[in-house]
Design an enzyme around this catalytic site. Structure first.
Site, PDB file in Angstrom:
ATOM      1  N   SER A 199      -2.755  49.916 -24.231  1.00  0.00           N
ATOM      2  CA  SER A 199      -2.802  48.638 -24.302  1.00  0.00           C
ATOM      3  C   SER A 199      -4.068  48.626 -23.388  1.00  0.00           C
ATOM      4  CB  SER A 199      -1.658  47.759 -23.418  1.00  0.00           C
ATOM      5  OG  SER A 199      -2.340  46.646 -23.515  1.00  0.00           O
ATOM      6  N   TYR A 213      -9.548  39.840 -27.498  1.00  0.00           N
ATOM      7  CA  TYR A 213      -9.125  41.126 -27.206  1.00  0.00           C
ATOM      8  C   TYR A 213      -7.575  41.111 -26.612  1.00  0.00           C
ATOM      9  CZ  TYR A 213      -9.303  45.810 -24.746  1.00  0.00           C
ATOM     10  OH  TYR A 213      -9.010  47.016 -24.384  1.00  0.00           O
ATOM     11  N   LYS A 217      -3.846  42.978 -27.193  1.00  0.00           N
ATOM     12  CA  LYS A 217      -3.083  44.204 -26.256  1.00  0.00           C
ATOM     13  C   LYS A 217      -1.744  43.657 -25.832  1.00  0.00           C
ATOM     14  CE  LYS A 217      -6.307  47.219 -26.383  1.00  0.00           C
ATOM     15  NZ  LYS A 217      -5.986  48.548 -27.039  1.00  0.00           N
TER      16      LYS A 217
END
Ligand SMILES: NC(=O)C1=CN([C@@H]2O[C@H](COP(=O)(O)OP(=O)(O)OC[C@H]3O[C@@H](n4cnc5c(N)ncnc54)[C@H](OP(=O)(O)O)[C@@H]3O)[C@@H](O)[C@H]2O)C=CC1
Ligand SMILES: CCCCCCCCCCCCCCCC(=O)[C@@H](N)CO
Length: 359
Positions: A199, A213, A217
């Site tokens: 991650s 983004y 994650k």
């Protein structure tokens, strides 16, 4: 009559018995029951804290997606140095061959092999399944899968191309689901294995510029927690790694378009070297730790955001209990400074805009 005598005589009167010591067996029974309850409670508290047996990397088969560059390549090197057989997975064949050569320099015996397979981990499950099959035929069942293939884009929410949101979910999230799905059945049959998801610190805290983004994650954490609960009885352990900015070709690419705010905020936790990151995350995966953080900020972020995630050692559990309040206090100062970075950048932009207009 003293108050004690008065008390015992009240009880004996009340229970229609002529002496309080007739109660002794019941009192003893109560004490024993209390001990049993306390013991069971303690067992419940301790049972999730029992650490698994470390995985032996020597002779193990490790598959690393995104193994042709940056953090993934360093993870492959770290495992190879400990005697593992490696399968590197990525799209670009030239980069894969180059990485294979680099990894092979770290051999510790002449039996070790580095296999390269080119595939896009995010586009088609059956292709990924095939790749895993090929790898297992050549190097045996997968002992550890490292999901490191990923990419990042930063920019203001309204400036990020709409299709990028989908792209990042595909590569960073589905690109970790597919390889994991392809190895899990064999791991469950063998009752052993490790799965790592790479991650990011941006998967623990949402930051300016990471609206596309960060969610991809964060998603890995949800996947990892759910999966860990399913596969723990099969002796398979999941690790989620949360690196800070790390000096890789991926970061250089991201920096080309990074908003000033994102850069200033990310600088808080500095830039790491990929080989340092690899050492830490591989060690945590070998030990079966659910959480793998890098650096002091990473440590604080992980303790602070542990939520209902699995614990893998007594010290980890105790540290979380003791530090949570303190770290939240520190976090308030960080959040204040992030807000002020964002405000200052906005004011600066507006000033330079009006200056431009005047000219
Ligand atoms: N560098 C950083 O600052 C940080 C990075 N991370 C995460 O770590 C991981 C690695 O990052 P980093 O080393 O910087 O990245 P790099 O860009 O240096 O390497 C990315 C790797 O993933 C592969 N890859 C990308 N997309 C795909 C795809 N669709 N299918 C198969 N392979 C793919 C690339 O090969 P190819 O292009 O040939 O397919 C390459 O091997 C990423 O998940 C990133 O989000 C987390 C925190 C910080
Ligand atoms: C007690 C509280 C402590 C709080 C500390 C907060 C620190 C925040 C820094 C966040 C850095 C985000 C890096 C993202 C890296 C990344 O994933 C991309 N570079 C990928 O390319």
């Amino acid at each position: 009559m003293s108050s004690e005598e008065a008390f015992s005589s009240t009880i004996t009167d009340w229970l229609f018995i002529n002496s309080w010591w007739l109660l002794l067996p019941f009192i003893m029974l109560l004490v024993v029951a209390a001990f049993i309850v306390a013991f069971v409670l303690l067992l419940y508290m301790i049972s999730p804290l029992i650490s698994p047996k470390p995985l032996k990397l020597n002779g193990a088969h490790v598959v690393v997606t995104g193994g042709s560059s940056g953090i993934g390549k360093c993870i492959a090197v770290e495992c190879y140095r400990q005697g593992a057989f490696i399968t590197l997975v990525a799209r670009d064949e030239d980069k894969l061959l180059q990485a294979k050569k680099e990894v092979e320099k770290f051999a510790i015996n002449d039996k070790q092999v580095v296999l390269c397979i080119s595939v896009d981990v995010s586009s088609d499950y059956s292709q990924v399944e095939n790749v895993i099959k090929q790898a297992q035929e050549k190097l045996g069942p997968v002992d550890m899968l490292v999901n490191c293939a990923g990419t990042s884009i930063s920019g203001k929410f309204e400036e990020v191309e709409v299709d990028r949101f989908k792209k990042l979910m595909e590569v960073n999230y589905l690109g970790s689901v597919y390889p994991t799905r392809a190895v899990i059945t064999t791991m469950k049959e063998r009752r052993m294995g490790r799965i790592m998801f790479v991650s990011s610190q941006a998967g623990q805290i949402g930051l300016f510029g990471y609206t596309a983004y960060s969610p991809s994650k964060f998603a890995l954490r949800g996947l990892a927690e759910s999966l860990q609960m399913e596969i723990k009885p099969y002796n398979i352990y999941v690790t989620v790694a949360y690196p800070p900015d790390t000096d890789t070709p991926g970061l250089a690419e991201e920096n080309k378009t990074k908003p000033l705010e994102t850069r200033l905020i990310s600088e808080t936790s500095g830039v790491c070297q990929p080989d340092q990151v690899a050492k830490i995350v591989v060690r945590d995966a070998v030990q079966g730790n659910f959480n793998s953080s890098v650096g002091p900020d990473g440590y604080m972020l992980s303790a602070l955001t542990c939520g209902m995630s699995p614990v893998t050692s007594i010290t980890e559990g105790l540290q979380q209990i003791v530090t949570m309040g303190l770290f939240r206090t520190i976090a308030l100062f960080y959040l204040g400074s992030f807000d002020s970075i964002v405000r200052r950048c906005m004011i600066q932009r507006e000033q330079s805009k009006t200056a431009d207009k005047r000219e």
